[in-house]
Design a protein around this motif. Structure first.
Motif, PDB file in Angstrom:
ATOM      1  N   PHE A 296       1.713   1.731  -3.521  1.00  0.00           N
ATOM      2  CA  PHE A 296       1.147   2.563  -4.388  1.00  0.00           C
ATOM      3  C   PHE A 296       0.681   3.595  -4.494  1.00  0.00           C
ATOM      4  CE2 PHE A 296      -1.876  -1.796  -4.164  1.00  0.00           C
ATOM      5  CZ  PHE A 296      -0.766  -2.400  -5.064  1.00  0.00           C
TER       6      PHE A 296
ATOM      7  N   GLU B 246      -2.568   6.951 -14.163  1.00  0.00           N
ATOM      8  CA  GLU B 246      -1.241   7.165 -13.317  1.00  0.00           C
ATOM      9  C   GLU B 246      -1.674   9.144 -14.494  1.00  0.00           C
ATOM     10  OE1 GLU B 246       1.876   5.043 -13.327  1.00  0.00           O
ATOM     11  OE2 GLU B 246       1.787   4.054 -11.526  1.00  0.00           O
TER      12      GLU B 246
ATOM     13  N   HIS C  66       1.120  -1.572   0.187  1.00  0.00           N
ATOM     14  CA  HIS C  66       0.193   0.051  -0.402  1.00  0.00           C
ATOM     15  C   HIS C  66       0.583   1.164   0.108  1.00  0.00           C
ATOM     16  CE1 HIS C  66      -3.149  -2.295   1.944  1.00  0.00           C
ATOM     17  NE2 HIS C  66      -3.558  -2.999   0.966  1.00  0.00           N
TER      18      HIS C  66
ATOM     19  N   GLU D   5      -6.457  -3.062  -6.659  1.00  0.00           N
ATOM     20  CA  GLU D   5      -5.445  -2.760  -8.037  1.00  0.00           C
ATOM     21  C   GLU D   5      -5.286  -1.662  -7.627  1.00  0.00           C
ATOM     22  OE1 GLU D   5      -3.857  -4.786  -9.217  1.00  0.00           O
ATOM     23  OE2 GLU D   5      -5.305  -7.006  -8.937  1.00  0.00           O
ATOM     24  N   ALA D   6      -3.497  -1.013  -7.641  1.00  0.00           N
ATOM     25  CA  ALA D   6      -3.067   0.465  -7.705  1.00  0.00           C
ATOM     26  C   ALA D   6      -4.173   1.396  -8.286  1.00  0.00           C
ATOM     27  CB  ALA D   6      -2.028   0.158  -8.282  1.00  0.00           C
TER      28      ALA D   6
ATOM     29  N   ARG E   8       3.916   6.316  -6.092  1.00  0.00           N
ATOM     30  CA  ARG E   8       2.823   6.738  -7.234  1.00  0.00           C
ATOM     31  C   ARG E   8       1.976   7.244  -7.127  1.00  0.00           C
ATOM     32  NH1 ARG E   8       1.851   0.684  -9.093  1.00  0.00           N
ATOM     33  NH2 ARG E   8       1.011   1.304 -11.059  1.00  0.00           N
TER      34      ARG E   8
END
Length: 242
Positions: free
Chosen positions: A41, A179, A38, A128-129, A44
């Protein structure tokens, strides 16, 4: 004998949205490996950084007091004080830190308690991220909506409440990444109005790519566009948060 050219240096990391500070995140999970995932994540996500990781409810309460994070990723199942009780104690103490419940618990009573305690989101493991990233984006957008406003207008209030009401992000068109989408959307934080070229320069993508993301956000209802006329050329499309 000639030497090969040195590879170009890597690009600098993206700046926090609208030149503002990064938002600090405290990760609370009793599983070290899960907490590590986490944390990666979060790192990012543009404009966020992990300021601490703890494994207990009492530790979470102490670190919130010491570190004053902007957001807590809070598990429910902790070895001493469960996450719902941590949330209740924070609110009883008058602490309005943002909280995203990140847990395998999915009982209706637990979800209702999280909502009643003022959790911004409730994310069920495993995920998921991207599932976390868009919730971080929504949290940041809600905060940005009221920045600098002593008596916010209705549209600012609506913007502060609206991000938390979404249950899933709209799918991105083929070729666009979640992203980069978050980075482009962040360029409109704080009430900024920008053109595709301005967003492209801030984010480090081409103008065409920036415009694709921006037009997606307009279609998705996350951004507004207006035409700015001037001179003899085509009007410029200017984008801002919805």
């Amino acid at each position: 004998m000639s030497t090969p050219d040195a590879p170009p240096p890597p690009p600098p990391p993206p700046a926090p949205p609208s030149g503002g500070r990064e938002l600090g995140v405290l990760v609370v999970d009793d599983d070290f490996m899960v907490a590590s995932i986490h944390s990666r994540f979060v790192e990012r996500a543009v404009g966020f950084r992990v300021v601490g990781v703890v494994a207990t409810g009492e530790g979470a309460l102490a670190e919130v007091e010491r570190l004053t994070p902007d957001l807590v990723l809070l598990d429910v199942h902790l070895p001493d004080v469960d996450g719902i009780e941590v949330l209740r104690r924070l609110r009883a103490a008058g602490n309005d830190v943002g909280v995203v419940m990140v847990t395998a618990a999915r009982e209706a009573d637990t979800v209702r308690a999280a909502v009643a305690g003022g959790a911004a989101h409730y994310l069920v493991k495993p995920f998921e991220a991207d599932d976390l990233l868009w919730r971080l984006e929504a949290f940041r957008a809600a905060r940005a909506a009221l920045e600098g406003a002593v008596r916010p207008a209705q549209e600012q209030i609506d913007a502060a409440f609206a991000p938390g009401g979404r249950t899933s992000p709209a799918p991105l068109p083929k070729g666009l990444s979640r992203e980069t989408a978050g980075t482009v959307l962040a360029a409109l934080d704080g009430g900024a109005e920008r053109s595709a070229a301005e967003c492209a320069e801030l984010v480090g993508v081409s103008r065409v790519s920036a415009r694709r993301y921006l037009e997606h956000f307009v279609a998705d209802g996350q951004a507004l566009v207006r035409l700015q006329y001037g001179g003899s050329g085509r009007p410029e499309r200017r984008y801002r948060r919805a």
